[in-house]
Design an enzyme around this catalytic site. Structure first.
Site, PDB file in Angstrom:
ATOM      1  N   THR A  58       0.836  -1.203   0.000  1.00 41.43           N
ATOM      2  CA  THR A  58       0.000   0.000   0.000  1.00 41.43           C
ATOM      3  C   THR A  58       0.872   1.255   0.000  1.00 41.43           C
ATOM      4  O   THR A  58       0.618   2.209  -0.755  1.00 41.43           O
ATOM      5  CB  THR A  58      -0.930  -0.007   1.230  1.00 41.43           C
ATOM      6  OG1 THR A  58      -1.730  -1.190   1.210  1.00 41.43           O
ATOM      7  CG2 THR A  58      -1.835   1.215   1.237  1.00 41.43           C
ATOM      8  N   ARG A 100       5.886  -7.407  -7.226  1.00 46.03           N
ATOM      9  CA  ARG A 100       5.756  -8.844  -7.458  1.00 46.03           C
ATOM     10  C   ARG A 100       4.302  -9.203  -7.757  1.00 46.03           C
ATOM     11  O   ARG A 100       3.377  -8.480  -7.392  1.00 46.03           O
ATOM     12  CB  ARG A 100       6.210  -9.627  -6.220  1.00 46.03           C
ATOM     13  CG  ARG A 100       7.680  -9.483  -5.882  1.00 46.03           C
ATOM     14  CD  ARG A 100       7.988 -10.128  -4.536  1.00 46.03           C
ATOM     15  NE  ARG A 100       7.231  -9.507  -3.478  1.00 46.03           N
ATOM     16  CZ  ARG A 100       6.905 -10.097  -2.334  1.00 46.03           C
ATOM     17  NH1 ARG A 100       7.268 -11.340  -2.103  1.00 46.03           N
ATOM     18  NH2 ARG A 100       6.224  -9.452  -1.405  1.00 46.03           N
ATOM     19  N   LYS A 102      -2.776 -14.683   4.294  1.00 43.08           N
ATOM     20  CA  LYS A 102      -2.065 -13.420   4.140  1.00 43.08           C
ATOM     21  C   LYS A 102      -2.807 -12.423   3.254  1.00 43.08           C
ATOM     22  O   LYS A 102      -2.801 -11.221   3.483  1.00 43.08           O
ATOM     23  CB  LYS A 102      -0.664 -13.682   3.564  1.00 43.08           C
ATOM     24  CG  LYS A 102       0.172 -12.425   3.342  1.00 43.08           C
ATOM     25  CD  LYS A 102       1.547 -12.790   2.815  1.00 43.08           C
ATOM     26  CE  LYS A 102       2.379 -11.542   2.542  1.00 43.08           C
ATOM     27  NZ  LYS A 102       1.868 -10.764   1.413  1.00 43.08           N
ATOM     28  N   PHE A 152       8.213  -9.428   2.845  1.00 40.89           N
ATOM     29  CA  PHE A 152       8.298  -9.463   4.296  1.00 40.89           C
ATOM     30  C   PHE A 152       9.163  -8.319   4.822  1.00 40.89           C
ATOM     31  O   PHE A 152       9.134  -7.227   4.284  1.00 40.89           O
ATOM     32  CB  PHE A 152       8.778 -10.831   4.787  1.00 40.89           C
ATOM     33  CG  PHE A 152       7.760 -11.928   4.526  1.00 40.89           C
ATOM     34  CD1 PHE A 152       6.478 -11.843   5.047  1.00 40.89           C
ATOM     35  CD2 PHE A 152       8.081 -13.036   3.744  1.00 40.89           C
ATOM     36  CE1 PHE A 152       5.534 -12.833   4.803  1.00 40.89           C
ATOM     37  CE2 PHE A 152       7.138 -14.027   3.496  1.00 40.89           C
ATOM     38  CZ  PHE A 152       5.869 -13.923   4.029  1.00 40.89           C
TER      39      PHE A 152
END
Length: 553
Positions: free
Chosen positions: A72, A93, A104, A300
């Site tokens: 975001t 990605r 997730k 991550f």
């Protein structure tokens, strides 16, 4: 409104109009419906003499169930830079169907900082993952066929390292037996599946510079060892051309847009906890030629995706990043500080959680690049909490901006965008990876473990220790390390929150990814085939008679 409702109410431009913003001709791209296109690889040569733009990496603190909103912020920052009159685009990605239907979620951003068409991108998109899965499984099928047809390569059944793949979280496929039912069905042996985003084909495609480069790398993939211990490659199976042919379209980056009609390239999707976690080199390089500012992200937290972006992707692609943005949320910091209720003010837990942010900031500054903190605002954040975090950022001498791009789109990221521009213009820096490729594999692992994770040292299983020695003897000493570990902690123990101390990294297994060009060190019992949760996200997704999808976030 939900993310999907916001996306479905947006006014999208036809992909031809997005292409015009990039000064592309009709020969530069192939249309996939109204709002998607693939860029032709000839653009790389066409734009070769054009100066690269600036490259900004967006990463985050250690992820929590509260969510950090890295995608975001990436989208919002791109939109904000364009509002400031800068020619900017994002390189992201592609989402995997495993987390989309699992827990997730997708990877297209949220609120008013999304990439669209979000339903297409989060589902089959342009078929890249299907092509990667089929190419991978062609190798799998060829291995067992070769054994069944006489095994002229003397493949040792106990030393086949190549798994099968599927783009879905399916724990039942972690350990299987194949070839049952008699001689006509092949030779029985143990096997397993991994999720497609963990495939070496995925990693190899994302680290290739051209179609022929991809073909060369695929041929170098080691799938097994023979009875004398010699590594066997895809070239030995004589299927390199066929595997590459399946990827002739998948290697082309996908062009889409944000809700504010800013161009975005979405391409490739290796996970960062079991692979290197970055979009393709080709997409990033094209974005750098097509824009003055390219915003990209790594999977991550900074200890996983960012480290691999900086130590694997950048050296392999000769990329020189210009700044790093670390996304933090007050909710996540309170979680790392021990809070159980995250939507209530808790200054004590917030302050305790600062240790996690501080470690990631310290790590990223080791790469000699300007670091900026983006506070991704949630409605539950209080003025006292925001003030406490902003003051702490001043104490650690790191620029910080409050970011409200979920609710306000690009307008909510103007402060962050200006801070990024100022940091790039005012800093004298020269990017340098964490370690030199000439040091031993064991020293590379130790460097990452101690410098990035803060571990006291590294412990190896006998199997891992033996594999390291063997790979150095086989000539793979100069490969970088792709650490595979939990994303829930800076350590390899998912229960250790914040900034753990007094621990060691436990390496269970060492794997060779000769095509991708790195060594995988698997720590803390990490698995490459996730499972679905008790109540998967798939239960919330529906479609009506008009084909309108609901419940997709």
């Amino acid at each position: 409104m939900t993310d999907i409702e916001i996306a479905q109410s947006a006014k999208l431009l036809k992909i031809h109009e997005i292409a015009k913003k990039l000064n592309l001709t009709d020969d530069d791209y192939e249309v996939y419906g109204k709002y998607k296109a693939k860029l032709d690889l000839s653009l790389l040569k066409k734009l070769d003499t054009k100066k690269d733009g600036k490259l900004i990496l967006v990463t985050a603190i250690t992820p929590t169930p509260a969510g950090e909103g890295k995608s975001t912020v990436t989208v919002g920052l791109t939109q904000a830079l364009n509002k400031l009159g800068k020619n900017s685009m994002a390189a992201l990605r592609e989402p995997s169907l495993g987390p989309v239907f699992g827990m997730k979620g997708g990877a297209t951003g949220g609120g008013y900082s999304q990439v669209v068409p979000m339903e297409d991108i989060n589902l089959h998109f342009t078929g890249d993952f299907h092509a990667i899965g089929v190419a991978h499984n062609l190798i799998s099928a060829s291995i067992d066929n070769h054994i069944t047809q006489g095994n002229l390569l003397n493949i040792d059944n106990t030393k086949i390292t190549w798994k099968r793949v599927v783009d879905m979280n399916d724990r039942a496929l972690r350990n299987i037996v194949i070839g049952l039912g008699g001689k006509v069905n092949g030779v029985p042996r143990e096997d397993s599946f991994q999720i497609t985003v963990a495939s070496e084909i995925m990693a190899t495609l994302c680290l290739s510079n051209s179609l022929l480069d991809l073909k060369t790398k695929i041929g170098q993939i080691v799938f097994a060892y023979d009875y004398s211990g010699k590594p066997l490659t895809v070239n030995d199976l004589k299927i390199t051309g066929a595997v590459t042919a399946l990827l002739k379209d998948a290697i082309k980056p996908n062009l889409v847009q944000t809700l504010e009609n800013t161009p975005v390239l979405i391409h490739g999707g290796p996970f960062a906890n079991i692979a290197h976690g970055c979009n393709s080199l080709i997409a990033t390089k094209l974005a750098l030629k097509l824009s003055d500012y390219t915003i990209t992200e790594a999977g991550f937290a900074a200890d996983l995706g960012a480290e691999k972006f900086l130590d694997i992707k950048c050296p392999k692609g000769n990329l020189n990043p210009n700044a790093i943005v670390i996304v933090a949320t007050i909710r996540a910091l309170k979680h790392h500080g021990g809070a159980k209720i995250l939507n209530e003010e808790n200054l004590i837990a917030l302050e305790k959680g600062f240790a996690n942010l501080d470690k990631h900031v310290e790590n990223m500054k080791k790469y000699n690049l300007p670091v900026i903190i983006a506070i991704n605002k949630f409605s539950s954040d209080t003025e006292n909490e925001i003030a406490l975090l902003e003051n702490h950022c001043k104490i650690i001498n790191t620029p910080v901006a409050l970011c409200d791009v979920w609710a306000k789109g690009g307008n909510g990221g103007i402060e962050l965008a200006q801070l990024v521009l100022d940091s790039i213009d005012s800093h004298s820096y020269h990017f340098k990876p964490l370690y030199d490729l000439s040091i031993s594999l064991e020293d590379k692992i130790k460097t990452i473990a101690t410098e990035i994770y803060g571990a006291d040292g590294v412990s190896y299983s006998p199997k891992a220790k033996k594999a390291l020695k063997q790979l150095e003897e086989l000539g793979y000493k100069d490969f970088p390390i792709c650490m595979s570990k939990t994303q829930k902690s800076i350590s390899d123990n998912p229960l250790l929150l914040g900034c753990p101390k007094d621990f060691i990294i436990n390496i269970d297994e060492i794997k060779l990814a000769a095509g991708a060009g790195f060594i995988i060190a698997m720590a803390g019992g990490i698995i490459d085939m996730p499972g679905l949760p008790k109540i998967p996200a798939a239960e919330n997704i529906d479609i009506d008679e008009n084909g309108k999808i609901s419940g997709l976030f």
